[in-house]
Design an enzyme around this catalytic site. Structure first.
Site, short mmCIF file in Angstrom:
data_model
loop_
_atom_site.label_atom_id
_atom_site.label_comp_id
_atom_site.label_asym_id
_atom_site.label_seq_id
_atom_site.Cartn_x
_atom_site.Cartn_y
_atom_site.Cartn_z
CD GLU A 1 -2.81 -1.15 2.35
OE1 GLU A 1 -4.02 -1.39 2.25
OE2 GLU A 1 -2.22 -1.03 3.43
CB CYS B 1 2.51 7.33 3.44
SG CYS B 1 2.84 6.13 4.72
CB CYS C 1 6.34 -5.74 9.02
SG CYS C 1 7.60 -4.96 10.07
CB CYS D 1 4.41 -3.82 16.53
SG CYS D 1 6.07 -3.19 16.18
CB CYS E 1 1.51 -3.02 13.71
SG CYS E 1 1.77 -2.61 11.98
CB CYS F 1 -3.83 -1.66 5.98
SG CYS F 1 -3.75 0.11 6.03
N1 SAH Z 1 8.09 -0.06 10.72
C1 SAH Z 1 8.27 1.33 10.91
C2 SAH Z 1 7.53 2.19 9.91
C3 SAH Z 1 6.15 1.79 9.54
S1 SAH Z 1 4.92 1.97 10.75
C4 SAH Z 1 7.90 1.72 12.34
O1 SAH Z 1 7.32 0.90 13.04
O2 SAH Z 1 8.23 2.83 12.70
C5 SAH Z 1 4.74 3.71 10.94
C6 SAH Z 1 4.12 4.11 12.27
O3 SAH Z 1 2.74 3.69 12.36
C7 SAH Z 1 4.81 3.49 13.46
O4 SAH Z 1 5.04 4.46 14.45
C8 SAH Z 1 3.81 2.47 13.91
O5 SAH Z 1 3.97 2.09 15.23
C9 SAH Z 1 2.50 3.15 13.64
N2 SAH Z 1 1.34 2.27 13.63
C10 SAH Z 1 1.29 0.98 13.25
N3 SAH Z 1 0.04 0.50 13.37
C11 SAH Z 1 -0.71 1.51 13.84
C12 SAH Z 1 -2.10 1.63 14.17
N4 SAH Z 1 -2.94 0.62 14.03
N5 SAH Z 1 -2.52 2.83 14.63
C13 SAH Z 1 -1.67 3.85 14.77
N6 SAH Z 1 -0.37 3.81 14.44
C14 SAH Z 1 0.10 2.65 14.00
FE1 SF4 Z 2 6.49 -3.49 11.39
FE2 SF4 Z 2 4.14 -2.44 12.02
FE3 SF4 Z 2 5.97 -2.77 13.92
FE4 SF4 Z 2 6.37 -0.88 12.03
S1 SF4 Z 2 4.73 -0.92 13.58
S2 SF4 Z 2 7.85 -2.38 12.80
S3 SF4 Z 2 5.39 -1.89 10.27
S4 SF4 Z 2 4.94 -4.42 12.74
#
Ligand code: SAH
Ligand code: SF4
Length: 369
Positions: free
Chosen positions: A111, A124, A131, A135, A138, A359
């Site tokens: 995306e 973006c 990934c 996390c 996420c 997503c």
């Molecule tokens: N992997 C990298 C970049 C992609 S995620 C990282 O984790 O920084 C970009 C940002 O979106 C990160 O700060 C992540 O924690 C946040 N993020 C992921 N899922 C989210 C969600 N469901 N709601 C809000 N922020 C989210």
């Molecule tokens: Fe990966 Fe999502 Fe964690 Fe960023 S926030 S490192 S995209 S699992």
């Protein structure tokens, strides 16, 4: 830094892994393009012309490159490719945010989002398919990790957004691409070489010409790679996804990353020392999990050790995951507490929430990077 030969090899590998495959030109920097055309008996300046068509003018066919000879265009057609993706789906949120689902020839997809905000237009982009970090909150890690994106596939995403911005289609505002954030799917520093090569192309005057200060890389925090980034001679913005105010809590949210917060902040301090760029700490507020007064206090103490600002993001609920979005009052209360600790903190608005639900990822606080 990879030299031109490495880069050309990488471009070719990216295009399919064998020497007969088409070269994905969007992943080639100017030195690599020059070397490639010279190796094949063409004059060096042809590479400069090709780069201008690709990156400045956004050509999507060789036929459009009218200052190249017919023979050269035919040769390019046979040996190279410009865009590898097709737009499999497109959606638009009520606030104008537009999301593209780009599909690659190997049937993977990523995306990419366009976030318009007045005169600012942010792309973006994703760095990986899936990934590896996973996390807990996420959506990107849910399906696991599929593969790294190549430099060309990353640059291509930014160009796809730029084409949309410049298309003048209904719903698009006239303007140009001003910012690029690596905040899509994937962990950019776990795909270091391709991400840096892409950023250099996005940044270069012969490339997309986006200033380094308009480019942001968001990372879950790989300290070795952050230190390496500090030495790259790139003045991009670094955002560290902290999300927790102590090690124990961070390990429950990000079990993959065992690095102590102190070490992460140490690497960020090196980034600041090496680049002069203030680091952003990102903190996704998860209702009842990390948004309590004691968390604000702890976070305040951590953030004071660093030249940084804190971005507070209200969680975007991902169906099936056990986390909730805090109220906006709770978010502003958290911000007030941080400010009382002397921290520069902002609650960032959620963009494109209605199309992000699927997503849970690409709703970004990109507008103030
Ligand atoms: N992997 C990298 C970049 C992609 S995620 C990282 O984790 O920084 C970009 C940002 O979106 C990160 O700060 C992540 O924690 C946040 N993020 C992921 N899922 C989210 C969600 N469901 N709601 C809000 N922020 C989210
Ligand atoms: Fe990966 Fe999502 Fe964690 Fe960023 S926030 S490192 S995209 S699992």
């Amino acid at each position: 830094m990879p030299n031109a030969a490495d880069n050309a090899t990488e471009c070719r590998a990216a295009a399919g892994g064998n020497s007969a495959a088409l070269l994905h030109l969007l992943g080639c920097d100017l030195p690599a393009l020059r070397q490639w055309v010279e190796q094949h008996g063409h004059q060096r300046y042809r590479a400069d012309q090709i780069a201008e068509w690709l990156f400045a003018r956004g050509a999507d066919t060789f036929a459009a490159m009218t200052n190249l000879s017919k023979a050269l265009r035919a040769w390019l057609d046979e040996h190279a490719i410009i865009y590898r993706s097709h737009v499999a789906r497109e959606s638009q949120a009520g606030d104008g945010t537009r999301k593209l689902l780009l599909s690659w020839p190997d049937d993977t997809s990523v995306e990419t989002v366009w976030i318009p905000d007045g005169r600012r237009n942010t792309a973006c982009v994703s760095s990986q398919v899936g990934c590896p970090v996973g996390c807990r909150f996420c959506a990107s890690g849910l399906g696991g990790f599929q593969r790294n994106l190549t430099a060309g596939e990353i640059v291509e995403q930014a160009l796809r957004v730029r084409r949309l911005i410049e298309s003048g289609e209904p719903g698009s505002t006239a303007g140009r691409l001003t910012n690029v954030v690596m905040m899509g799917m994937g962990e950019p520093l776990a795909n270091y070489a391709a991400v840096i090569a892409a950023i250099r192309i996005i940044n270069a005057p012969w490339g997309l010409g986006i200033g380094a200060r308009k480019i942001t890389l968001s990372t879950v925090g790989l300290p070795k790679q952050i230190r390496r980034l500090a030495q790259e001679d790139l003045q991009i913005n670094l955002a560290l996804s902290l999300h927790a105010s102590n090690d124990e809590l961070r390990r429950t949210l990000i079990p993959w990353d065992k690095t102590p917060i102190a070490e992460l902040l140490g690497a960020c301090a090196e980034y600041f020392a090496g680049t002069g760029r203030e680091v952003t700490l990102e903190y996704v507020l998860l209702a009842g999990v990390n948004d309590q007064p004691q968390h604000a206090r702890e976070l305040g103490h951590l953030a004071r050790r660093l030249r940084c600002n804190v971005n507070l993001l209200r969680y975007n609920v991902v169906p099936g995951l056990p986390y909730d979005r805090p109220s906006s009052d709770a978010a502003f209360d958290f911000q007030r507490r941080l400010r009382a600790e002397g921290i520069n903190a902002h609650v960032r608005s959620s963009r494109g929430r209605d199309i992000d639900a699927a997503c849970g990822q690409l709703r970004r606080a990109a507008e103030h990077q």
